[in-house]
Motif scaffolding. Sequence first.
Motif, PDB file in Angstrom:
ATOM      1  N   LEU A 150       0.819  -1.260  -0.130  1.00  0.00           N
ATOM      2  CA  LEU A 150      -0.030  -0.035  -0.094  1.00  0.00           C
ATOM      3  C   LEU A 150       0.699   1.397   0.075  1.00  0.00           C
ATOM      4  CD1 LEU A 150      -2.413  -1.528   2.770  1.00  0.00           C
ATOM      5  CD2 LEU A 150      -2.924  -0.947   0.330  1.00  0.00           C
ATOM      6  N   GLN A 151       2.073   1.206  -0.243  1.00  0.00           N
ATOM      7  CA  GLN A 151       2.904   2.308  -0.273  1.00  0.00           C
ATOM      8  C   GLN A 151       2.430   3.477  -1.174  1.00  0.00           C
ATOM      9  OE1 GLN A 151       3.802  -0.893  -0.880  1.00  0.00           O
ATOM     10  NE2 GLN A 151       5.988  -1.223  -0.872  1.00  0.00           N
ATOM     11  N   GLY A 152       2.316   4.729  -0.387  1.00  0.00           N
ATOM     12  CA  GLY A 152       1.982   5.824  -1.239  1.00  0.00           C
ATOM     13  C   GLY A 152       0.504   5.888  -1.548  1.00  0.00           C
ATOM     14  N   HIS A 202     -11.883   4.577  -3.091  1.00  0.00           N
ATOM     15  CA  HIS A 202     -12.567   2.988  -2.878  1.00  0.00           C
ATOM     16  C   HIS A 202     -11.274   2.114  -3.268  1.00  0.00           C
ATOM     17  CE1 HIS A 202     -14.429  -0.364  -4.805  1.00  0.00           C
ATOM     18  NE2 HIS A 202     -15.546  -0.125  -3.997  1.00  0.00           N
ATOM     19  N   LEU A 203     -11.051   1.147  -2.556  1.00  0.00           N
ATOM     20  CA  LEU A 203     -10.186   0.168  -2.710  1.00  0.00           C
ATOM     21  C   LEU A 203     -10.876  -1.043  -3.075  1.00  0.00           C
ATOM     22  CD1 LEU A 203      -7.425   0.991  -0.146  1.00  0.00           C
ATOM     23  CD2 LEU A 203      -7.345   1.977  -2.606  1.00  0.00           C
ATOM     24  N   ILE A 204     -10.212  -1.795  -3.978  1.00  0.00           N
ATOM     25  CA  ILE A 204     -10.714  -3.344  -4.097  1.00  0.00           C
ATOM     26  C   ILE A 204      -9.398  -4.204  -3.743  1.00  0.00           C
ATOM     27  CG2 ILE A 204     -11.451  -5.331  -5.819  1.00  0.00           C
ATOM     28  CD1 ILE A 204     -12.496  -2.966  -7.541  1.00  0.00           C
ATOM     29  N   GLU A 235      -5.582  -8.294  10.462  1.00  0.00           N
ATOM     30  CA  GLU A 235      -4.456  -7.178  10.997  1.00  0.00           C
ATOM     31  C   GLU A 235      -4.306  -6.280   9.784  1.00  0.00           C
ATOM     32  OE1 GLU A 235      -0.899  -8.664  12.495  1.00  0.00           O
ATOM     33  OE2 GLU A 235       0.206  -6.682  12.392  1.00  0.00           O
ATOM     34  N   SER A 236      -4.078  -6.805   8.437  1.00  0.00           N
ATOM     35  CA  SER A 236      -3.908  -5.947   7.365  1.00  0.00           C
ATOM     36  C   SER A 236      -5.344  -5.217   7.125  1.00  0.00           C
ATOM     37  CB  SER A 236      -3.416  -6.696   6.267  1.00  0.00           C
ATOM     38  OG  SER A 236      -4.131  -7.859   5.921  1.00  0.00           O
ATOM     39  N   LYS A 242      -7.805   2.103   8.512  1.00  0.00           N
ATOM     40  CA  LYS A 242      -7.237   3.574   8.859  1.00  0.00           C
ATOM     41  C   LYS A 242      -7.153   4.513   7.881  1.00  0.00           C
ATOM     42  CE  LYS A 242      -4.582   1.361  12.753  1.00  0.00           C
ATOM     43  NZ  LYS A 242      -3.582   0.512  12.821  1.00  0.00           N
ATOM     44  N   LEU A 243      -7.262   4.195   6.503  1.00  0.00           N
ATOM     45  CA  LEU A 243      -7.164   4.820   5.438  1.00  0.00           C
ATOM     46  C   LEU A 243      -8.277   5.737   5.238  1.00  0.00           C
ATOM     47  CD1 LEU A 243      -5.499   2.480   2.959  1.00  0.00           C
ATOM     48  CD2 LEU A 243      -4.414   4.324   3.992  1.00  0.00           C
TER      49      LEU A 243
END
Length: 264
Positions: A12-14, A22-24, A33-34, A40-41
């Motif tokens: 997820l860097q950057g 939105h993330l898939i 945990e991940s 948190k994003l």
Amino acid sequence: MVKSIYVGPKELQGIEKTSANHLIVWSGDLDEESWQDLQKLGLNLSIALNFLDKGEDRCVLDPEIQSRFFRNLEFALQLHPQEVWIDRFRFGGDCTGISDADAKLAHQECPFCQGKNRTLELIKLVETIKRKIAGRSKFGLFTIAFKDDESAKLGEVLGLDYQRLGQIVDIFSPMLYHRMLGKSESYISEYTSWLAERCSKPVLPIIQIKDMPDDLEDKMTEDDIKAATLEAVKPPSSGVSVFWWHHALEKNKAGIVSKLLASI
Ligand SMILES: [Zn+2]
């Protein structure tokens, strides 16, 4: 406007510097945990699940494959994603061709599917998935960007009938990797319009940002990616999804993706 990026949960860097809303998230490396880190994003989060794995020449009617999928689905649903996206859900997960000539790439008849109507079997399976989701998330489907009214033979062997699937699935994401498909950028918007009408559901096209497969030299420029993005967001599209952040990091295109998502 949905501005989505397909991501690996541990790559997820950057991502926080982009304008994605939105993330898939690929379920492969996903653990609780991940998922907490992702939350948190503050973005809308969804989860992508493979029905068949890459390179896996198995039958979608194989009870062992179905049990594995339903276990993965239950794990995903317990994380409360906005959508669960089902990928590689067809008779022949590796077939991504869009013409009747590609029908030979579909799954060959096996004891599980012998003599069965593949389209009806997939509809039944989709109904079961919908029942198991039970309103906990929206039901998304990644699809091959072919027209099942024009390429009827391909639709038949893969078991895909987008009109009927549209009665059950909530949102579609056609894989509009236009350069892989040998199409121009305009195919992205043209196909999105066609599918939206065919399935009567929201359509979120997913686009490539580098030349694929991996062994191909990447000649896709910033202008090329921009042209594809602008085609992807044309109405009636729900927005755009970028495949995938791994490619952005690998090809030093994170800045380009960020800039483009901010501009739309
Ligand atoms: Zn079979």
